[in-house]
Design an enzyme around this catalytic site. Sequence first.
Site, PDB file in Angstrom:
ATOM      1  N   HIS A  85      31.144 -24.636  19.692  1.00  9.44           N
ATOM      2  CA  HIS A  85      31.453 -24.858  21.106  1.00  9.44           C
ATOM      3  C   HIS A  85      30.262 -25.573  21.749  1.00  9.44           C
ATOM      4  O   HIS A  85      29.121 -25.243  21.471  1.00  9.44           O
ATOM      5  CB  HIS A  85      31.684 -23.530  21.813  1.00  9.44           C
ATOM      6  CG  HIS A  85      31.826 -23.668  23.304  1.00  9.44           C
ATOM      7  ND1 HIS A  85      33.015 -24.056  23.900  1.00  9.44           N
ATOM      8  CD2 HIS A  85      30.925 -23.515  24.308  1.00  9.44           C
ATOM      9  CE1 HIS A  85      32.840 -24.108  25.215  1.00  9.44           C
ATOM     10  NE2 HIS A  85      31.581 -23.784  25.487  1.00  9.44           N
ATOM     11  N   GLY A 120      36.969 -59.575   4.004  1.00  8.30           N
ATOM     12  CA  GLY A 120      38.389 -59.400   4.229  1.00  8.30           C
ATOM     13  C   GLY A 120      38.771 -59.163   5.678  1.00  8.30           C
ATOM     14  O   GLY A 120      37.996 -59.411   6.610  1.00  8.30           O
ATOM     15  N   GLU A 176      46.118 -51.893  21.331  1.00 10.62           N
ATOM     16  CA  GLU A 176      44.652 -51.922  21.389  1.00 10.62           C
ATOM     17  C   GLU A 176      44.173 -53.102  22.228  1.00 10.62           C
ATOM     18  O   GLU A 176      43.278 -52.962  23.078  1.00 10.62           O
ATOM     19  CB  GLU A 176      44.068 -51.985  19.976  1.00 10.62           C
ATOM     20  CG  GLU A 176      44.221 -50.683  19.209  1.00 10.62           C
ATOM     21  CD  GLU A 176      43.581 -50.727  17.840  1.00 10.62           C
ATOM     22  OE1 GLU A 176      42.679 -51.569  17.631  1.00 10.62           O
ATOM     23  OE2 GLU A 176      43.963 -49.925  16.962  1.00 10.62           O
TER      24      GLU A 176
END
Length: 462
Positions: free
Chosen positions: A444, A40, A187
């Site tokens: 972090h 697709g 894009e």
Amino acid sequence: MKQRFDAIILGAGQAGPPLAGRLTQAGWKVALVERKLFGGTCVNVGCTPTKALVASAHAAHLARRGGDFGVVSSGPVRMDMAAVKARKDKIVAKSRNGVEGWLRKMEGCTVFTGTASFTAANEVRVGEEFLEADHIFVNVGARPFVPPAKEMPGTDSVPFLTSSTILELDELPKHLVVVGGSYIGLEFAQMYRRFGAEVTVVERKDRLVPHEDEDVSAAVLDVLEAEGIQVRLDACCIALSKRGDEVVVGVECVAGHPEVVGSHVLLGIGRVPNTDDLGLAHAGVTTDEHGFIVVDDQLRTNVPGIWAMGDCNGRGAFTHTSYNDFEIVAANLLDADPRRVSDRIQVHALYIDPPLAQIGMTEAEVRASGKPALMGTRPMTKVGRAVEKGETKGFMKVLVDAETKMILGASILGTGGDEAIHCILTAMYARQPASLIQRSVHIHPTVAELIPTVFGDLKPMS
């Protein structure tokens, strides 16, 4: 010749093959029809090829910025567009061949190649074959929209590219003019600018990505202009013409020259469903004024025994919504699980660099609803990970119901934002209040570690 099946699936896009897999596992005899390319839109002319090209463009961008990181290179960055295309083609072929191979080897599934057309509510024709089933699933996708010449003069006589045909370019345009300042057009605009082309974006509205909030549009404009992309807004009466080997895009803007002259023009102004040659009238299936198949909350059409999934039903034009369509249909048919389209939260991303991810309601939608709400924001300049990577464009924004403290939506324009936003999305699906994320401890240094901080600094929307 007529053949009888338990189910017929029209189209091998994101929803069709996994549905074939579930149905055959349940013992159904399935026919799957594909007219052209297995996989697709996403695999062939959508996410897979464009994100492969975005990756090449990002590599070129980083190479040019090497000096910012103490990297010394010799000479200017040069693109080998044939190699860029070859890399993209290899990735696409692997995905496409994988889908086709899976289907052709699937026990209980018969693959037909050709264009299907309804002859009745329970029958379709493919070439000289007539296929009959009590369950038919339409998954035919969409294609780029090309305005007729009466709406955009020149589309009948001037060469142009679409989001599909531009993927076959193995050369670098000298000046690419992109008509359309939303997800598709932007894009390609940034991608080709990073490849080395001059790029101009022409947008009819007064801002880019007009479906997003105004602060998001302004930040996206800042990102693109910082890379040398020219943007023409409020561009009405767009027309195409030829001038020697060049393409002229005529515009009527509030400011600026009435013409943009380029070597190539890309029309990135939306998509239309591939339903016009399905013979839906013979089955009595209802479509809307744009050709999308009308479906209910469980993706059933007005005709019993016929469903529509993916881009052709107008309920979402994304790979993730198409796959979720499959999940909804399979859950209702096979698992006695009454899943619905309305259960899902609206989510999408724009893959410029840095990417934009948006989930749930926008700020404009919250204001329009009249809900008392709280909002928290943080610029990416406050995100340590972004600073360390040298990618500080953008910001985070979260929206919370002031009374229930439930999360209404969020937008992240920034490095890693398309991944980090999923922690907010998961909390929304879990129906958890904002305090869940506010009190979470994230690793972090990551982009996501600032999300609890944003929720900890909520203020009433003025």
